[in-house]
Write an enzyme that holds these catalytic residues in place. Structure first.
Site, mmCIF file in Angstrom:
data_model
loop_
_atom_site.group_PDB
_atom_site.id
_atom_site.type_symbol
_atom_site.label_atom_id
_atom_site.label_comp_id
_atom_site.label_asym_id
_atom_site.label_seq_id
_atom_site.Cartn_x
_atom_site.Cartn_y
_atom_site.Cartn_z
ATOM 1 N N ASN B 200 21.258 7.095 37.422
ATOM 2 C CA ASN B 200 21.923 7.322 36.339
ATOM 3 C C ASN B 200 23.062 8.648 36.273
ATOM 4 O OD1 ASN B 200 23.299 7.118 33.781
ATOM 5 N ND2 ASN B 200 21.385 6.736 32.672
ATOM 6 N N VAL B 201 24.000 8.386 37.276
ATOM 7 C CA VAL B 201 24.909 9.804 37.626
ATOM 8 C C VAL B 201 25.430 10.428 36.182
ATOM 9 C CG1 VAL B 201 25.180 9.243 39.933
ATOM 10 C CG2 VAL B 201 26.797 8.228 38.368
ATOM 11 N N TYR B 207 23.375 16.254 31.660
ATOM 12 C CA TYR B 207 22.081 17.109 31.802
ATOM 13 C C TYR B 207 22.400 18.295 32.307
ATOM 14 C CZ TYR B 207 19.612 12.818 29.704
ATOM 15 O OH TYR B 207 19.212 11.798 29.216
#
Lengths: 236, 236
Positions: B200-201, B207
């Site tokens: 989930n790049v 983040y």
């Protein structure tokens, strides 16, 4: 790094039934019990040994005071909880522990290495009356409730586990982890989780043999230090 | 899987200061507050939506009853804690919440999609007097204290975070995670951690922009189901 299971645990629990002693073997009494504030000096030293083991002494800022003020504020199993592993060449005397009945096992080991830190890790809890008992702290596990959202039930997250160098390869890591799993089942908890270094193939093999699955797709994100402190400013 | 941050959160918080409204923009009032037992039906539905999002409805066994009996047994922040995100087109009325002052923000959004589940997620807590308020539950975050052993200090582990589909890409994921980080700093906690899928790049980029580091070497080990239950038998 702190959220870890440090040492590659031994391959198998030596024995759990009353054993037949072979020539050259030694009988070792072991006990897993709840930590008390009297264990803080030993817990502090064990955490430092873990930092040394992981080449992360630069991250070690824990003090006996910080441990004492954070570890014993809730009843056992409701928040941070520590199990202490003790070993002795003699049977244990009973201790009062209504929240958790200590787990005692007698194991046969081929070789009992001299403990170079036996005096440092002499158990203050077990040897209170100082009558010559040889009860020694050999390791610990620190765990905390987690939450399995899909089940709507609690679990345990194992933050750290350490068995001191001279007591490794005797199944003690498995005993500590199994004690947490057993407690989880007793409480109706649905999960026990911990972290492992992906290149530590021996540890991974061992955990898989214990029934654990390694979640290959997930990564841990960590917010610490200045990056975390920045959120203390309401204008972040 | 339950120990996750589910949706790839939006790229940035729309605005936190009193905004200038441009043509075509809408003002949306948002509030993050502590969950109460009255929120359980909504929390239950949000967790189900997360299971759908992750193609794991077969793992969804939580019931309103299991949530109600496990989520509110300790004071906030000492064990499992849930923040609820509410949105409204009108300013919020005050609620009594001594343990956590709700965080209110007014955000400008280019487009307010019709909420197909507005009635289902009408906030029972905010709309108690049923006087026509339109306060709607838009998401939640569930977190629990963890322990940073090397620092001898607590932290928070974020177990799950969800923003409902029609409220995504508005910065609400960041608002929820930031609220947890802010609370951690307030309490002197030294770490906030959560998990992310390694592919989930977009989420990972987001983040990292928030200041988090992805621990690439660590893997999560999980003991559940029959493999865990086996440890309930003392003869494992």
């Amino acid at each position: 790094m702190a959220s870890t299971i440090s040492p590659p645990p031994a391959a198998a629990l030596a024995s759990i039934a009353t054993p037949t002693i072979l020539v050259g073997q030694h009988q070792l009494y072991t006990r897993i019990r709840l930590a008390t504030p009297a264990d803080v000096p030993h817990i502090h030293k064990l955490i430092y040994q873990m930092a040394v083991f992981q080449n992360e002494t630069h991250l070690f800022t824990a003090t006996e005071s910080s441990l004492a003020s954070t570890l014993f504020n809730s009843p056992p199993f409701q928040s941070f909880t520590v199990f202490i592993l003790e070993v002795s060449s003699n049977p244990f005397k009973n201790i009062h522990s209504p929240a958790f009945l200590p787990i005692e096992r007698t194991v046969l080991v081929d070789h009992v290495a001299a403990d170079p830190e036996a005096e440092t890790f002499k158990s203050g809890v077990a040897n209170e009356d100082d009558d010559g008992d040889d009860v020694t702290v050999a390791g610990f596990v620190l765990f905390v409730p987690s939450y399995t959202t899909f089940a709507g039930k609690p679990g345990f997250h194992v933050e750290d586990l350490l068995v001191r160098e001279c007591y490794r390869r005797k199944g003690f890591g498995k005993m500590l982890l199994s004690a947490v799993a057993e407690q989880a089942v007793k409480m109706g908890f649905k999960r026990v989780e911990w972290s492992v270094l992906e290149w530590n193939v021996n540890a991974i093999k061992f955990y898989e043999e214990m029934g654990a699955k390694v979640l290959t797709e997930w990564r841990v994100c960590r917010l610490t230090g200045d990056a975390l402190e920045a959120y203390g400013d309401a204008n972040y």
